[in-house]
Write a protein that holds these residues in place. Structure first.
Motif, mmCIF file in Angstrom:
data_model
loop_
_atom_site.group_PDB
_atom_site.id
_atom_site.type_symbol
_atom_site.label_atom_id
_atom_site.label_comp_id
_atom_site.label_asym_id
_atom_site.label_seq_id
_atom_site.Cartn_x
_atom_site.Cartn_y
_atom_site.Cartn_z
ATOM 1 N N MET A 143 -3.144 -6.532 10.035
ATOM 2 C CA MET A 143 -4.322 -5.871 9.514
ATOM 3 C C MET A 143 -5.038 -5.165 10.661
ATOM 4 N N ARG A 144 -5.481 -3.958 10.348
ATOM 5 C CA ARG A 144 -6.234 -3.223 11.352
ATOM 6 C C ARG A 144 -7.320 -2.408 10.657
ATOM 7 N N ILE A 145 -8.324 -2.022 11.432
ATOM 8 C CA ILE A 145 -9.367 -1.154 10.901
ATOM 9 C C ILE A 145 -8.856 0.270 11.003
ATOM 10 N N ILE A 146 -8.921 1.003 9.899
ATOM 11 C CA ILE A 146 -8.312 2.323 9.783
ATOM 12 C C ILE A 146 -9.192 3.431 10.367
ATOM 13 N N GLY A 147 -10.529 3.337 10.185
ATOM 14 C CA GLY A 147 -11.397 4.428 10.619
ATOM 15 C C GLY A 147 -12.742 3.940 11.128
ATOM 16 N N GLY A 148 -13.528 4.896 11.619
ATOM 17 C CA GLY A 148 -14.867 4.585 12.094
ATOM 18 C C GLY A 148 -14.878 4.132 13.540
ATOM 19 N N LYS A 149 -15.999 3.531 13.935
ATOM 20 C CA LYS A 149 -16.200 3.185 15.344
ATOM 21 C C LYS A 149 -15.255 2.098 15.843
ATOM 22 N N LEU A 150 -14.702 1.287 14.949
ATOM 23 C CA LEU A 150 -13.756 0.236 15.355
ATOM 24 C C LEU A 150 -12.314 0.573 14.988
ATOM 25 N N ARG A 151 -12.063 1.839 14.758
ATOM 26 C CA ARG A 151 -10.726 2.289 14.381
ATOM 27 C C ARG A 151 -9.666 1.732 15.332
ATOM 28 N N GLY A 152 -8.592 1.184 14.744
ATOM 29 C CA GLY A 152 -7.483 0.659 15.522
ATOM 30 C C GLY A 152 -7.609 -0.814 15.867
ATOM 31 N N LEU A 153 -8.794 -1.409 15.656
ATOM 32 C CA LEU A 153 -8.978 -2.817 15.963
ATOM 33 C C LEU A 153 -8.074 -3.665 15.083
ATOM 34 N N ARG A 154 -7.284 -4.529 15.717
ATOM 35 C CA ARG A 154 -6.412 -5.438 14.979
ATOM 36 C C ARG A 154 -7.197 -6.692 14.599
ATOM 37 N N LEU A 155 -7.065 -7.078 13.339
ATOM 38 C CA LEU A 155 -7.717 -8.286 12.845
ATOM 39 C C LEU A 155 -6.661 -9.365 12.696
ATOM 40 N N LEU A 171 -1.771 0.242 3.995
ATOM 41 C CA LEU A 171 -1.422 1.460 3.260
ATOM 42 C C LEU A 171 -2.386 1.693 2.094
ATOM 43 N N ALA A 172 -2.621 0.653 1.299
ATOM 44 C CA ALA A 172 -3.532 0.774 0.159
ATOM 45 C C ALA A 172 -4.962 1.011 0.637
ATOM 46 N N LYS A 173 -5.363 0.315 1.703
ATOM 47 C CA LYS A 173 -6.722 0.476 2.228
ATOM 48 C C LYS A 173 -6.936 1.896 2.743
ATOM 49 N N GLU A 174 -5.943 2.434 3.442
ATOM 50 C CA GLU A 174 -6.062 3.806 3.942
ATOM 51 C C GLU A 174 -6.188 4.790 2.784
ATOM 52 N N ALA A 175 -5.404 4.613 1.742
ATOM 53 C CA ALA A 175 -5.491 5.483 0.561
ATOM 54 C C ALA A 175 -6.864 5.360 -0.096
ATOM 55 N N LEU A 176 -7.355 4.122 -0.237
ATOM 56 C CA LEU A 176 -8.665 3.898 -0.837
ATOM 57 C C LEU A 176 -9.758 4.616 -0.051
ATOM 58 N N PHE A 177 -9.764 4.473 1.249
ATOM 59 C CA PHE A 177 -10.833 5.082 2.040
ATOM 60 C C PHE A 177 -10.694 6.597 2.131
ATOM 61 N N ASN A 178 -9.487 7.126 1.990
ATOM 62 C CA ASN A 178 -9.339 8.586 1.870
ATOM 63 C C ASN A 178 -10.001 9.074 0.581
ATOM 64 N N ILE A 179 -9.800 8.344 -0.506
ATOM 65 C CA ILE A 179 -10.437 8.688 -1.782
ATOM 66 C C ILE A 179 -11.953 8.624 -1.632
ATOM 67 N N LEU A 180 -12.447 7.525 -1.074
ATOM 68 C CA LEU A 180 -13.895 7.341 -0.932
ATOM 69 C C LEU A 180 -14.523 8.412 -0.055
ATOM 70 N N PHE A 208 -6.069 0.071 -7.777
ATOM 71 C CA PHE A 208 -7.517 0.120 -7.718
ATOM 72 C C PHE A 208 -7.996 0.771 -9.003
ATOM 73 N N SER A 209 -8.881 0.095 -9.730
ATOM 74 C CA SER A 209 -9.537 0.711 -10.877
ATOM 75 C C SER A 209 -10.956 1.063 -10.462
ATOM 76 N N PHE A 210 -11.369 2.285 -10.825
ATOM 77 C CA PHE A 210 -12.669 2.813 -10.430
ATOM 78 C C PHE A 210 -13.572 2.904 -11.651
ATOM 79 N N PHE A 211 -14.850 2.547 -11.457
ATOM 80 C CA PHE A 211 -15.859 2.583 -12.496
ATOM 81 C C PHE A 211 -17.109 3.211 -11.896
#
Length: 180
Positions: free
Chosen positions: A1-13, A27-36, A172-175
């Motif tokens: 797991m890693r942080i995909i974007g922002g100030k901590l981008r690349g940080l491994r969790l 992969l799913a998280k990156e797609a979600l945050f691209n949508i957001l 992901f279902s969006f409402f």
């Protein structure tokens, strides 16, 4: 797991291995945050992360400038991990709350810009999440609820459903909370 974007981008969790969780894949998280990022401004928003587990989504929102992120889960070890990482990286916007998510939602009176819920896939109460969120008015006008669930599950008959995006076995279902 890693942080995909922002100030901590690349940080491994590296959360404890004994947590009873199924983190959202990178992969799913990156797609979600691209949508957001294409739909809304993430900086300065208020986020509620339900079934927060390892804090994977919590950290992503915090890294991208959320004003506040409240992580709710009933597993104290996961919440302690979130607190430790937040402290280590000065993520003062992150708060944790130990509770059963459904009991928490029944009592919550605050509103959030985005609510993300990643319940266990075998939880039979997943369809109740959108109902409760909208009945309790937990989203700000124009706010967004995202529920992660198994792709074979269909939540399109729930209130204010807008779309479902599939990523392998996860969806992901969006409402959307209507604007006033």
């Amino acid at each position: 797991m890693r942080i995909i974007g922002g100030k901590l981008r690349g940080l491994r969790l590296n959360p404890p291995t004994n947590l009873p969780v199924r983190p959202t894949t990178d992969l799913a998280k990156e797609a979600l945050f691209n949508i957001l990022q294409n739909q809304t401004e993430l900086e300065g928003i208020r986020v509620l992360d339900l079934f927060s587990g390892t804090g994977n989504i919590t950290f992503e929102f915090a890294s991208r400038g959320a004003e506040s992120v409240l992580s709710v889960d009933r597993n104290i070890n996961g919440l302690n991990y979130i607190k430790d990482i937040a402290r280590k990286h000065s993520l003062d916007c992150i708060k944790t709350f130990k509770a059963d998510v459904f009991k928490y939602m029944d009592l919550e009176t605050e509103q959030f810009d985005i609510i993300f819920a990643d319940p266990p896939y075998d939880l039979n109460r997943i369809p109740e999440i959108p109902k409760i969120v909208f009945e309790k008015n937990l989203l700000t006008p124009g706010g967004l609820l995202i529920v992660e669930h198994q792709s074979m599950q269909n939540l399109s008959n729930q209130p204010n459903f807008t779309e479902q995006r599939r990523y392998g076995h996860s969806s992901f279902s969006f409402f959307n909370q209507p604007e006033i």
